[in-house]
Design an enzyme around this catalytic site. Structure first.
Site, PDB file in Angstrom:
ATOM      1  N   ASP A  31       0.818  -1.215   0.000  1.00 28.50           N
ATOM      2  CA  ASP A  31       0.000   0.000   0.000  1.00 28.50           C
ATOM      3  C   ASP A  31       0.857   1.273   0.000  1.00 28.50           C
ATOM      4  OD1 ASP A  31      -2.051  -1.922   0.479  1.00 28.50           O
ATOM      5  OD2 ASP A  31      -1.827  -1.679   2.649  1.00 28.50           O
ATOM      6  N   GLU A 245     -11.512  -0.264  -2.799  1.00 31.05           N
ATOM      7  CA  GLU A 245     -10.655   0.327  -1.751  1.00 31.05           C
ATOM      8  C   GLU A 245      -9.492   1.041  -2.439  1.00 31.05           C
ATOM      9  OE1 GLU A 245      -9.369  -3.085   0.562  1.00 31.05           O
ATOM     10  OE2 GLU A 245      -8.117  -3.845  -1.063  1.00 31.05           O
TER      11      GLU A 245
END
Ligand code: FUB
Length: 346
Positions: A31, A245
């Site tokens: 991420d 997401e």
């Protein structure tokens, strides 16, 4: 949720055809949120660990406890520097577990680390921690941001000096549990409970302007609507294109580019708008699926060149929750569309 079929993968061959290599390999990272601060690239990743939690559709196996900040003098350097522990969950008064995808922002020489974590009731909130150094360590606020919920904060500074937070994630990210404005804890074991039907508009990522001190929302978060080519909101059943997401925002030649992951279909996609709130119109894919289940990224310019920071699970030979951050150049064509990137050569 089935893991990607990795049994047949020859990882030596895969690494040979990968377009980029892990930026660090002594810890697992994911991420990656990249920014240029003080002339260097700083990367704010999740710090993946194997805590032994069962693999499930709520992402319980993503049991991260802390953050490390990475830096690079140039995005094409082969190795990033690990600045060590920047923030640990035990030092965050309101947080209990699962330090998922973070981001950071700078204002007036101070650095702000934004992060999601579950509180003692098991509800994801978003917190902020502050430092005088982009690499931390960061001192957390005693409470989560008021009115925050769900996961994956991404903070964008617009040219007029306003800061906006984009956030949200479905399934384990809990966005579907907030549809009536309060947390619905029913059926906690089912990630799809409370999702819209396939023929209904998809759940939207959230956007809120931040206060001048960057510590709170200046307004109630609102839906960021993604439209299809006919001007209709993407549907929940449009799993190749709908938001799951991993929000990110970048601005290119006056247009706003909202990018995100489609989660269970494993794409990074984007949509283009005229202002920070949208609406945005779906424009295409940024990255084809990587090895691993999740895909999550950031887009950052350095010396006039755009770069895609992303992750895959190649370093762990395909373990979904043990990922490694990577970077590759990203190009917009003459119409402003992003050229789709294949993470592995044919
Ligand atoms: O790293 C934990 C979660 O996995 C992130 O918050 C999601 O975006 C996905 O990458």
């Amino acid at each position: 949720m089935p893991e990607n079929p990795i049994e047949h993968i020859d990882f030596d061959a895969l690494n040979n055809c990968a377009i980029s290599a892990p930026l660090i390999s002594h810890i697992y990272t994911a991420d990656p949120s990249a920014h240029v601060f003080n002339g260097k690239i700083y990367i704010y990743p999740s710090h993946d660990i194997d805590a032994g939690d069962a693999f499930d559709d709520l992402g319980s196996h993503f049991a991260m406890e802390d953050y490390h900040v990475l830096s690079m003098d140039h995005p094409l350097d082969t190795v990033a520097k690990d600045h060590g522990l920047a923030l640990h969950v035990k030092d965050v008064p309101w947080a209990k577990k699962q330090m998922w995808a973070p981001d950071a922002a700078e204002k007036d020489g101070k650095f702000y680390l934004y992060f999601p974590a579950k509180d003692p009731e098991g509800i994801f909130r978003i917190g902020v921690a502050v430092s005088n150094d982009p690499a931390g360590p960061f001192v957390p606020q005693s409470e989560a941001i008021k009115g925050s919920f769900s996961i994956d904060p991404a903070v964008f500074k617009d040219d007029d000096g306003s800061y906006y937070m984009y956030f949200g994630g479905i399934w384990g990210g809990q966005l579907q549990r907030w549809r009536n404005g309060t947390f619905n804890a029913g059926s906690p074991e089912s990630p799809v409970a409370f999702l819209p039907a396939d023929n209904e508009p998809a759940l939207c990522p959230q956007v809120a302007k931040l206060t001048d001190n960057l510590l709170e929302f200046a307004e109630t978060p609102r839906d960021l609507i993604i439209l299809d080519e006919e001007g209709k909101p993407l549907l929940q059943g449009d799993t190749d294109r709908r938001f799951f997401e991993a929000s990110w925002m970048h601005k290119h030649e006056g247009k706003y580019y909202f990018s995100y992951s489609t989660g269970d279909t494993h794409y990074l996609c984007y949509a283009i708008g005229d202002n920070p709130y949208g609406p945005f119109t779906y424009a295409g894919r940024i990255l084809e699926p990587v090895v691993g289940w999740t895909s999550h990224h950031s887009i950052c310019a350095f010396n006039g060149q755009w770069y895609l920071f992303y992750h895959d699970s190649s370093l762990s030979k395909g373990v979904t929750h043990l990922r490694c951050v990577k970077v590759t150049p990203l190009e917009h064509d003459e119409k402003g569309l992003i050229k789709t990137i294949k993470p592995y050569r044919d």
